[in-house]
Every structure is written in C-alpha cells, then in structure tokens.
Enzyme design. Sequence first.
Site, PDB file in Angstrom:
ATOM      1  N   SER A   1      18.260  25.435  24.359  1.00  0.00           N
ATOM      2  CA  SER A   1      18.835  26.798  23.639  1.00  0.00           C
ATOM      3  C   SER A   1      18.122  27.158  22.431  1.00  0.00           C
ATOM      4  CB  SER A   1      20.553  26.296  23.113  1.00  0.00           C
ATOM      5  OG  SER A   1      21.179  25.985  24.488  1.00  0.00           O
TER       6      SER A   1
ATOM      7  N   GLU B   1     -15.944 -17.977  -4.840  1.00  0.00           N
ATOM      8  CA  GLU B   1     -16.842 -17.646  -3.536  1.00  0.00           C
ATOM      9  C   GLU B   1     -18.184 -18.102  -3.534  1.00  0.00           C
ATOM     10  OE1 GLU B   1     -15.545 -16.461  -0.588  1.00  0.00           O
ATOM     11  OE2 GLU B   1     -13.441 -16.385  -1.489  1.00  0.00           O
TER      12      GLU B   1
END
Length: 753
Positions: A463, A183
Amino acid sequence: MTLAIIAGLGFATYSYFSLEKEMTQKLESKRFIVPTEYYAGPRVFSARNSGSPDGIESLFTKQNFRRRDYDQRLLQGDYFIADREQCSARLQLPLDENQIGCFAWVNKDISTAKVDSSMQILVFQNDSTISKIYIGAPFQEVASVFGEAPLLAQYIGNEPLMQKTVTLGEVPPTCSNAIMAIEDAQFLEHGGISFKGILRALVRNITTGRKEGGSTITQQLVKNYFLTSERTLKRKYQEFIMSILLESRFNKDEILETYLNVIYMGQNGSFQVRGYGSAARYYFNKEVSDLDLSECSLLAAIVNSPGLYNPFKKPANAERRRHLVLDKMKGLNFISDSQMTEADNKPLPRAPVTLATETAPYYLDAVRKQMEALKVPVEGLRIYTALDLESQQAAQESLSNHLNNLEKTNKHIKGLKEKGNNLEGIVLVGDNRTGLVTVVVGGRNYRMTQFNRAIDGHRQVGSTMKPFVYLTALMNETSEGKPYTPMTLLNDEKQSIKFEGQNWAPENYGKKYYGMVPMFYALKNSMNAATANLGMNVGIGNIVDVAHKFGVESELKPFPSLTLGAFEMYPREVLQSYMTIANLGLRKDISFVRKALNAEGAEVFTFNPNDRQVEDPAIVASLISMMKQVIISGSARAIPLNGFTNPAAGKTGTTNDNKDAWFSGFTPYLTTIVWVGYDNNLQHKLTGSSGGVPVWTDFMKRIGSRFPADDFTLPEDAVKVVLDEETLKALNALQAPFDPTSVELVFKKGTEP
C-alpha cells in the site's frame, strides 16, 4: 659450493635492494596508511529548534572543544556559555526577559584569519528552544549554523579503521618511555634486531614453557606495515633484512613515530583502531598530547594484545598488564615509586558511548556506491557525508528494540527465530529541505550481515504505492467530467476486474467492505477494493507516469495489481518519491554526500539537489491533507496515541502475502521510511501498522521532536476546508468509533465544496 654461495649472495643482494626500494618509497612519503576519510554531517542548529546550553555543551565536549570564559577571545575549537547579562554584553544586543542566555563557538576547521568572523552564537528561550542565531563579528542574524563535522571513519579499500596521524612531538615522553619499557627496552641501542632480546625470549620459553617474543619495535613495525603476521621462514627472513634496512636509512625518531601511527590498538565495532592518535580518542576521549602516566602505561599494555588487555571487556587483565608496564618503567628509572603508585591506583577508563557503530557502515556503503555511480574514485579523498550520528543511533535503537521485542513476544515470529530466522529491517531518513539523506540503517548489525537492504533491497511495497493512485486521480476528472477531490465518492465493494482476458478480484484487509466512501476515507483506511477501482478509472499508465515523475526508477508494469503495490521497489526510491510529496511536488535529488575533497583540498564533488517542480503544489497539498488522516485516525493512528503529535502524513504498506511491512511518513522537515521483513521472504504476518509504525513513532519522538511543530505550507492556489459531523455522516465517513467528527482537508481552489 662456490656457485651456491654466489647464488645466495646474489639473492641476498637482490632482496636487499628490492626491499630497500619498497620500504624507502613508503616511509619517505610519510603517508603511513592512506585512508579515505569519511566525515559525519555537522549538527545543524536552526531557529525555533529545541535546545539548551547544557545539552549542546555535551555535543561539543565529546568533540574535544575547550570551554572559555564569555569575555575571552575564542580560537578554533573553543566555546563559551553565558547568561542573559553576559550574552547581551558580548553581543552588544539587548535580550528580552524570555531569553535566558547563549552558547558560542568557533569550529576547528576555520582558518586563523577568519576566527573572529566565524564565531557562531545560539540564543536560548526559557522554553528550551533556540530563539536567535548570530554569526560574526560584526554579528549578523542568520537562520541556521553548523557544528563541527566529526571524523567518522577511515577506510583502506573496504577495510574500516580509525586512525589519526600524530607527530612524535605530540606524543608525551611518558608514552614513548612506556612502550619502550614493555616492548623494547634496548630500542635506542640496537640496530633493528636485538640479539639479547631473542636470547632472553628463548631462555624463558624453554624454562617457563610460555611463548615470549623477542621482536623489537623496529621488527614489529616491519611486520605491521610491510608484511603479514604469517609464521613462515620467508616472512621472518624478510622481517630480519627489512629491520636492519630500516635502521640504516631512518633515525630512531622516524621509526618510533611511524610505529605509533600504524600499530593495531583494538576494535571499535567494525572499525580497526590504528595508532596512538585514534587510541587516545577511543579509550580516553582525549588528544594523545593530553595523556597522563596511567593512560600512557595502559596504551603500552594494550599494544601486546588489544583483545586480551581491552580495559572495557577484560579490566582485570588490563590492570595487571598496566602494572607490569609501570613496574618496567620504574625498573628503568623512567618513573619514581610515588608516580608508579599514583598511576597504578587510577581507575580504568569507562567504555565510551559510541554512536551507531553497528549500523554506520551501512551509511558509508551507500556513500561509496553513490561515488561509484558518479565515477569518482574514493581513494585518498575526504568525503563529507550528511550522516547525522545521533539520528543514526536513534534509528538503530528504535529498529533493534522493536525487532527484539517481536522475536520475544510475537508467537509466530518467536517460532521462526527459534528455527534460526532473524527478522530484519531498514530505516532511511531524508532532510526535505536539502535532499540530503541523514540516516541509512540497512539491517540490524553490519558485522552480522553486510547486505545493505536500505540501498540494495528490492521488495514489494504494498500500500506504499496507493498515494500515487490518489494523486493521479486528483490531477484528473471523473467520468462525469468533474475534478477528483478528497470528497469524491469511491465504490469499496468486492468486484472482479477484467484485464487482458483475466479476472482480478482484490480483497480488503479482513475482507470487510465499506460501500461508497470519500477518497480521503478510502486512503486513510487503506481500502484495496476502492483503490483498485479508482486506479482502473484514472488509468494504470497515468499512475506509472506520476510515480516515475516523483522519483520511482524501478520498472513498473501497467498491471491492475500495481495499484496495490504488487511490484518491487528499492527503499531509496520510496524515500525519494515521498520526499517529493513532502515538498509539495518539488523534487530534489537525494544524496548521501555533501562534498568530497582530494588530497590538495580541491572539491571533486559538490552536491546540487537539482530542484524542479514536477506537479502543482495545490494538488500535492490536497494529497498530503488526505495522508495526514492516515495518522490522525487511519491505519497509523497509533502514532499520536503513542506520543508523536507534530503534524505528519504518511502511509502504511502491507503486502498481500504479509512478507513485507512498511511505514513511510513525513513532516515538513523529515521523511522517514521503515521496512520490516525476512531476507528469505518468510511470511511474518505483520502489517505496516504492527511492523513499521512502532519503529517510525519511536524514532520521530526522539528526533522529529527537535523541529518545530509546524504544519505543511498551504500553497496560494489551495484552500483548507473543515468537514463537520453532518457532512461526514452524509459521506459515509463515520463508520468506526475512532473516526473524528470533524476533518480538515485541502482543496485546489475552484474544487472545494
């Protein structure tokens, strides 16, 4: 012109000092990114739970614990495995012939002064269960101990990321050399801007036609930490000025250390991987200090484009870029030819087995909403949640597999899928003993949709509501003045119920009616007509009061249809109320958070479940015995048939329009809620049995089997009664081929037959 020059100088001076102030404050604080840290719940080990040394070792190696010999002193993050003789010698306790060995460890967050007294030991039986647990020294027997609470995620606001801050001293020189080689080879020489690099990039861009950047590590840091990636002249100007400022105020070590902590290194599900510390864990399951040349060069390769050079998804690209990094390092005399060859030939890492990356953000969303409700700001906190990663993963897989299968094999649902409709679902799991919620699956995939159905979904429960109708009855008397019991006969015939000038005629599923049947039989088979008649007899208002007492918070209007769940609730309310049933009427407030610490380590929140007994345990035990029949031979009888045989109770839930399918079930240890449906309320035609039960069963086979196969506690004021075949025939409770010829029920003393 003079004025223009003066104005330009003035602007440059203002930019210089304002940018310098911002940058200095941020860097000198040493808080590169200030995240909120979320920790998953530690693994709890209890006596009589299932477990083996090898299985538990795998949990600890994933958390980078170090194995030691049984006779060595354990420090933070150490463990040992010992056989019977070695364990007996270390503990100075005799082990019997059924005890095969032990596993001992010290958690990482223990202070040095407490290392010896904090060692935890599990002793194993030959049937793969934990027989004894000790903590010491001196060793003391305890009921349970805890593993390490793993760091789960970090957030900046609502942005999820993974970051582990490291010092430059922890980073191997090989890693520093690798990143500089690829880099910024002149990093140690330039003053923030490399004019050589800019010129070289310009020449290559012209001669090759390919774009190549000339940014230094300093410029990349400025762009990643202070600025954005937008390509504007203003941003480039700011980057230029701030890079020079950075170099003038901070030394190279400080700049490189900061860079290695904030650089973007990829994506793990919904979470950004930031910095070398978290990248080492994600890609190699190592600490950064343990990385070798091959691994350092791969990280340096990834920096340029984490998506393009991802070793898990694009291995060819990653290998090619790693080779380039190694070649650059060799050209700069950082490594030798032999070192390059060895590193170049090493295989790439395998993709990690990540837990619950698709759904864990739903859990963290629930945590943030709880903290918001408590008015506790989360910024900068360390939040210790109750999330069980293995359980979350199991729930995620159980739900996803079932929904995928339905979309492939169910003709109706497959047709809806082809039209772009995705079937969704939720799973919520609570620990009955603590009140802590261990699983929140709010949908199939958080990246697809962030709507958290488990917390914010408001759906009809069908239910699921019926147990509160029957519980209300058990607390009251019939019109003849006799107490309701599981054997009380109910009328399951279609009839019209008048209410406020209107008629309501509830129908059974399949429009089949059973005549006079006992309460337990009506509940296990989810008979609508019998339940509605019972609800009208015991009073709708009374049912509402009981539901609220057990944990339902939504408004419940006292209409007859409430008895069949024709109203909306949040899944977390279902979890809260069913956990209260599982705890025999002892209500514990639920929580997703165990504790939260601020930056100074002070507790700003600690969970207190606020236990209170809201109903007679004997009456609730009677209800549980009826709900057990739902699983033994009722609407959820597929559960034991498909392999989960521990004592359990629950209730299926199907709305009248077949848009919502539920199963809510519990053992003495866990309560698990499952819902399946469409966000746009399409009719899926599933029932609780076909929609919710398969998910619940698969999950509980994997997680519920960790716990002993204990039955529910029998309160002092309750008695068990076994109804024989003759009695069941007399009660009209043997109408189906799968109805058992003996049934065990619980009665409050004084009401038994």
